[in-house]
Enzyme design. Structure first.
Site, mmCIF file in Angstrom:
data_model
loop_
_atom_site.group_PDB
_atom_site.id
_atom_site.type_symbol
_atom_site.label_atom_id
_atom_site.label_comp_id
_atom_site.label_asym_id
_atom_site.label_seq_id
_atom_site.Cartn_x
_atom_site.Cartn_y
_atom_site.Cartn_z
ATOM 1 N N ARG A 101 -38.669 112.988 121.344
ATOM 2 C CA ARG A 101 -39.929 112.298 121.075
ATOM 3 C C ARG A 101 -40.063 111.000 121.850
ATOM 4 O O ARG A 101 -40.454 109.968 121.304
ATOM 5 C CB ARG A 101 -40.089 112.052 119.577
ATOM 6 N N LYS A 147 -47.803 116.212 108.211
ATOM 7 C CA LYS A 147 -47.291 116.446 109.555
ATOM 8 C C LYS A 147 -46.796 115.144 110.153
ATOM 9 O O LYS A 147 -47.275 114.052 109.819
ATOM 10 C CB LYS A 147 -48.389 117.042 110.450
ATOM 11 N N ASP A 148 -45.844 115.269 111.083
ATOM 12 C CA ASP A 148 -45.264 114.101 111.728
ATOM 13 C C ASP A 148 -46.331 113.263 112.418
ATOM 14 O O ASP A 148 -47.263 113.783 113.035
ATOM 15 C CB ASP A 148 -44.237 114.539 112.777
ATOM 16 N N ARG A 149 -46.163 111.951 112.326
ATOM 17 C CA ARG A 149 -47.057 111.062 113.054
ATOM 18 C C ARG A 149 -46.722 111.061 114.542
ATOM 19 O O ARG A 149 -47.622 111.100 115.382
ATOM 20 C CB ARG A 149 -46.941 109.640 112.504
#
Length: 362
Positions: A35, A93-95
């Site tokens: 990421r 959900k992931d930021r």
């Protein structure tokens, strides 16, 4: 939080962190950066049903980048002129990712808002439909993941062999680290809550702490099954789950038919989500669960006290469409599909250790 409370919360950490949990296939063969940018982590929701085509709710499929689910829900509610309680979504959900996600919003007989205005907030509406019901949490078939691992090092050939084992056997279905909060803060506060010294908090926050503690107890039980080497197998006294459902049954004795259904993936062994009531297992499995309960008596009592009931969760996480592709000498792409309620990090950890940027906000 008072100074008097802090030593009690911080001085004792009786649990294993996510990174300390045992591996199923000997440990990761790669290390990488994860990421470094949002597009390195792409998630697409798979709904468990199709749009009705009519009704008082708008059903929106949106793509968001570097935005958390609750913030998007508030923006949708603001544009529609309704309370955020009128907005539904199937899961968080992931930021720090690019995610495609479904939302519903109750409009009644009101005109359809100009959804394209959400683009000003970086929210892209991909589809819009009418629907009869609010979208409820958990109403997903699963999620598709496309993850870029950058600056990888290690033995890629060994990683490919490991990947084949993961595809064939699944991986331990651990709850991921996001469940426990930054610095495992949700677990620290759960421990304080069960000790009666937690700071004041909203019902939602306390729910997060309680859920984290329950998830950690499951991880502790699963870790012991992984160490024993029987996390994917059935033992006498196990409860087995039917694939694709939440139904489960007690197996007194593992026979050839049970073994065949386990091997085909039709049945999956389960572990405890602790709560009030008698354990749902028997024999050796009951003994293993009792050992975990004995190690965390305040947590187990606290979960029962808030009204949670004994439930089950699959020990094995089956992975669909698992692929690893080299994109450059140092970058690889990992793609796979998981059922709802599971964590991509539980797949990643078997293959690679990773670091993430420190500078970004949660």
């Amino acid at each position: 939080m008072s100074t008097a409370q802090r030593p009690l919360i911080d001085s004792v950490k009786p649990w294993r962190s996510f990174s300390e949990l045992p591996y199923a296939f000997g440990g990761p063969r790669l290390s990488a950066q994860l990421r470094t940018q949002p597009a390195d982590f792409i998630v697409d929701e798979i709904l468990a049903f199709g749009p009705d085509g009519d009704g008082e709710h708008a059903l929106l499929r949106i793509r968001k980048t570097s935005a958390n689910t609750e913030w998007v829900a508030r923006r949708i509610a603001s544009l529609a002129g309704v309370s955020v309680k009128m907005v539904g979504y199937a899961g968080l959900k992931d930021r720090h990712a690019v995610t495609t996600q479904w939302f519903s919003v109750h409009l009644g007989n009101a005109a359809e808002p100009r959804w394209r205005l959400l683009a000003e907030d970086g929210i892209e509406v991909l589809e819009q439909h009418r629907h009869r019901r609010k979208l409820k949490r958990g109403s997903l078939a699963g999620n598709q993941f496309r993850i870029r691992l950058r600056e990888t090092s290690g033995d890629l050939d060994a990683a490919a062999e490991q990947l084949a084992k993961m595809a064939a056997n699944g991986v331990p279905n651990y709850f991921g680290p996001q469940r426990f909060g930054r610095g495992e803060g949700n677990l620290l506060r759960a421990q304080a809550l069960f000790a009666g010294v937690a700071p004041r908090a909203s019902r939602h926050q306390r729910g997060l702490w309680i859920s984290a503690a329950r998830s950690q107890l499951f991880n502790e039980f699963l870790a012991r099954r992984v160490e024993r080497g029987d996390w994917g197998n059935a033992l006498d006294g196990d409860r087995l789950q039917l694939r694709g459902s939440h139904s489960h049954f007690l197996v007194d004795s593992v026979d050839e038919r049970i073994l065949e259904r386990l091997d085909s993936g039709d049945l999956i062994p389960t572990g405890p989500l602790f709560g009030d009531g008698e354990p749902l297992t028997d024999g050796l499995v009951r003994e293993l669960e009792d050992q975990v309960a004995a190690d965390y008596p305040d947590w187990v009592a606290g979960l029962a006290a808030v009204g949670l009931k004994q439930e089950r969760r699959a020990l094995r996480l089956d992975i669909e469409e698992l692929e690893l592709d080299r994109m450059s000498p140092v970058d690889v792409n990992l793609a796979f599909t998981l059922p709802a309620g599971s964590y991509a990090t539980s797949v990643l950890r078997e293959l690679s250790t990773w670091t993430e940027p420190r500078s970004r906000e949660p």
